[in-house]
Design a protein around this motif. Structure first.
Motif, PDB file in Angstrom:
ATOM      1  N   MET A  21       0.832  -1.254  -0.037  1.00 38.71           N
ATOM      2  CA  MET A  21      -0.030   0.016   0.025  1.00 38.71           C
ATOM      3  C   MET A  21       0.757   1.331  -0.002  1.00 38.71           C
ATOM      4  SD  MET A  21      -2.803  -1.281   2.871  1.00 38.71           S
ATOM      5  CE  MET A  21      -3.811   0.143   3.056  1.00 38.71           C
ATOM      6  N   ILE A  22       1.783   1.240   0.811  1.00 40.81           N
ATOM      7  CA  ILE A  22       2.788   2.511   0.864  1.00 40.81           C
ATOM      8  C   ILE A  22       3.491   2.633  -0.395  1.00 40.81           C
ATOM      9  CG2 ILE A  22       4.863   3.438   2.055  1.00 40.81           C
ATOM     10  CD1 ILE A  22       3.735   1.891   4.801  1.00 40.81           C
ATOM     11  N   GLU A  23       4.221   1.394  -0.810  1.00 40.55           N
ATOM     12  CA  GLU A  23       4.984   1.591  -1.927  1.00 40.55           C
ATOM     13  C   GLU A  23       4.054   2.003  -3.474  1.00 40.55           C
ATOM     14  OE1 GLU A  23       7.078  -2.080  -2.125  1.00 40.55           O
ATOM     15  OE2 GLU A  23       8.096  -1.732  -0.405  1.00 40.55           O
ATOM     16  N   ARG A  24       2.994   1.562  -3.488  1.00 35.92           N
ATOM     17  CA  ARG A  24       2.209   1.789  -4.593  1.00 35.92           C
ATOM     18  C   ARG A  24       1.821   3.272  -4.586  1.00 35.92           C
ATOM     19  NH1 ARG A  24      -3.329  -0.454  -3.582  1.00 35.92           N
ATOM     20  NH2 ARG A  24      -3.559   1.483  -2.338  1.00 35.92           N
ATOM     21  N   GLU A  25       1.673   3.650  -3.363  1.00 39.03           N
ATOM     22  CA  GLU A  25       1.224   5.259  -3.017  1.00 39.03           C
ATOM     23  C   GLU A  25       2.086   6.270  -3.323  1.00 39.03           C
ATOM     24  OE1 GLU A  25      -1.660   8.323  -2.570  1.00 39.03           O
ATOM     25  OE2 GLU A  25      -2.289   6.279  -2.981  1.00 39.03           O
ATOM     26  N   HIS A  26       3.323   5.823  -2.900  1.00 37.70           N
ATOM     27  CA  HIS A  26       4.252   6.747  -2.700  1.00 37.70           C
ATOM     28  C   HIS A  26       5.627   6.567  -3.619  1.00 37.70           C
ATOM     29  CE1 HIS A  26       2.175   8.728   0.257  1.00 37.70           C
ATOM     30  NE2 HIS A  26       1.818   7.600   0.934  1.00 37.70           N
ATOM     31  N   ASP A  27       5.881   5.512  -4.222  1.00 35.51           N
ATOM     32  CA  ASP A  27       7.202   5.170  -4.924  1.00 35.51           C
ATOM     33  C   ASP A  27       7.355   6.256  -5.788  1.00 35.51           C
ATOM     34  OD1 ASP A  27       9.631   3.669  -5.706  1.00 35.51           O
ATOM     35  OD2 ASP A  27       8.458   3.188  -7.752  1.00 35.51           O
ATOM     36  N   GLY A  28       8.778   6.837  -5.991  1.00 38.85           N
ATOM     37  CA  GLY A  28       9.115   7.921  -6.776  1.00 38.85           C
ATOM     38  C   GLY A  28       8.581   9.055  -6.349  1.00 38.85           C
ATOM     39  N   GLU A  29       8.084   9.435  -5.148  1.00 42.20           N
ATOM     40  CA  GLU A  29       7.552  10.669  -4.439  1.00 42.20           C
ATOM     41  C   GLU A  29       9.035  11.480  -4.207  1.00 42.20           C
ATOM     42  OE1 GLU A  29       5.006  12.239  -0.770  1.00 42.20           O
ATOM     43  OE2 GLU A  29       4.205  10.473  -2.274  1.00 42.20           O
ATOM     44  N   GLU A  30       8.871  12.766  -4.332  1.00 37.63           N
ATOM     45  CA  GLU A  30       9.553  13.779  -4.136  1.00 37.63           C
ATOM     46  C   GLU A  30       9.410  14.403  -2.444  1.00 37.63           C
ATOM     47  OE1 GLU A  30      13.148  15.750  -4.678  1.00 37.63           O
ATOM     48  OE2 GLU A  30      12.294  14.753  -6.218  1.00 37.63           O
ATOM     49  N   LEU A  31      10.442  14.291  -1.888  1.00 39.49           N
ATOM     50  CA  LEU A  31      10.369  14.359  -0.338  1.00 39.49           C
ATOM     51  C   LEU A  31      11.348  15.706  -0.169  1.00 39.49           C
ATOM     52  CD1 LEU A  31      10.454  10.906   1.259  1.00 39.49           C
ATOM     53  CD2 LEU A  31       8.377  12.258   0.480  1.00 39.49           C
ATOM     54  N   ALA A  32      11.439  16.165   1.093  1.00 39.99           N
ATOM     55  CA  ALA A  32      12.238  17.405   1.129  1.00 39.99           C
ATOM     56  C   ALA A  32      13.712  17.072   1.074  1.00 39.99           C
ATOM     57  CB  ALA A  32      12.069  17.507   2.792  1.00 39.99           C
ATOM     58  N   THR A  33      14.143  15.779   1.113  1.00 40.81           N
ATOM     59  CA  THR A  33      15.527  15.779   0.842  1.00 40.81           C
ATOM     60  C   THR A  33      15.981  14.823  -0.513  1.00 40.81           C
ATOM     61  OG1 THR A  33      15.771  13.749   2.180  1.00 40.81           O
ATOM     62  CG2 THR A  33      16.283  16.121   3.279  1.00 40.81           C
ATOM     63  N   GLY A  34      15.084  14.469  -1.004  1.00 44.57           N
ATOM     64  CA  GLY A  34      15.221  13.918  -2.575  1.00 44.57           C
ATOM     65  C   GLY A  34      13.896  12.651  -2.723  1.00 44.57           C
ATOM     66  N   ARG A  35      14.008  12.158  -4.008  1.00 48.67           N
ATOM     67  CA  ARG A  35      13.184  11.313  -4.193  1.00 48.67           C
ATOM     68  C   ARG A  35      13.392   9.908  -3.670  1.00 48.67           C
ATOM     69  NH1 ARG A  35      10.129  12.234  -8.332  1.00 48.67           N
ATOM     70  NH2 ARG A  35      11.637  13.686  -9.139  1.00 48.67           N
ATOM     71  N   ILE A  36      12.248   9.359  -3.295  1.00 45.84           N
ATOM     72  CA  ILE A  36      12.096   8.027  -2.571  1.00 45.84           C
ATOM     73  C   ILE A  36      11.666   6.646  -3.734  1.00 45.84           C
ATOM     74  CG2 ILE A  36       9.957   7.991  -1.388  1.00 45.84           C
ATOM     75  CD1 ILE A  36      11.036   6.663   0.813  1.00 45.84           C
ATOM     76  N   HIS A  37      12.425   5.770  -3.629  1.00 46.12           N
ATOM     77  CA  HIS A  37      12.164   4.703  -4.291  1.00 46.12           C
ATOM     78  C   HIS A  37      12.234   3.434  -3.336  1.00 46.12           C
ATOM     79  CE1 HIS A  37      12.314   6.892  -8.143  1.00 46.12           C
ATOM     80  NE2 HIS A  37      13.603   7.228  -7.563  1.00 46.12           N
ATOM     81  N   PHE A  38      11.466   2.317  -3.753  1.00 45.55           N
ATOM     82  CA  PHE A  38      11.235   1.418  -2.812  1.00 45.55           C
ATOM     83  C   PHE A  38      12.090   0.021  -3.572  1.00 45.55           C
ATOM     84  CE2 PHE A  38       7.889   4.044  -1.613  1.00 45.55           C
ATOM     85  CZ  PHE A  38       8.190   3.826  -0.199  1.00 45.55           C
ATOM     86  N   GLY A  39      12.732  -0.796  -2.986  1.00 46.02           N
ATOM     87  CA  GLY A  39      13.164  -2.079  -3.350  1.00 46.02           C
ATOM     88  C   GLY A  39      12.818  -2.928  -2.301  1.00 46.02           C
ATOM     89  N   SER A  40      13.215  -4.277  -3.007  1.00 48.20           N
ATOM     90  CA  SER A  40      13.200  -5.472  -1.912  1.00 48.20           C
ATOM     91  C   SER A  40      13.807  -5.954  -0.735  1.00 48.20           C
ATOM     92  CB  SER A  40      13.017  -6.688  -2.794  1.00 48.20           C
ATOM     93  OG  SER A  40      14.122  -6.897  -3.637  1.00 48.20           O
TER      94      SER A  40
END
Length: 91
Positions: free
Chosen positions: A72-91
């Protein structure tokens, strides 16, 4: 557990992850491989490891389905730009 309750838990864990991700940027060294979130990559475009960030934000304390909540978190937020950079999810 109802989907609404799972969504609320996902939101709590996401907020914790965002805080930790942004805090980590101050001392993050991509060459050190010491990230408690399992981050890899440049500070402004990091991938975090699912099992590491889940453990670091105490996801297990909620007693919920790890696979479903992380999805649920990864689907919603993968690639989102946060205050310090873009977040991606790995296994």
């Amino acid at each position: 557990m109802m989907d609404e309750a799972k969504q609320q838990i996902a939101e709590i864990l996401w907020e914790r992850l965002v805080k930790e991700f942004n805090d980590e940027a101050e001392t993050y060294d991509p060459e050190a491989y010491e990230s408690l979130l399992g981050s890899i990559g440049p500070v402004e475009d990091r991938e975090v490891m699912r099992s590491k960030w889940w453990q670091f934000v105490d996801g297990y304390l909620f007693g919920v389905d790890y696979d479903e909540i992380t999805w649920m978190i990864e689907r919603e937020h993968d690639g989102e730009e946060l205050a310090t950079g873009r977040i991606h999810f790995g296994s």
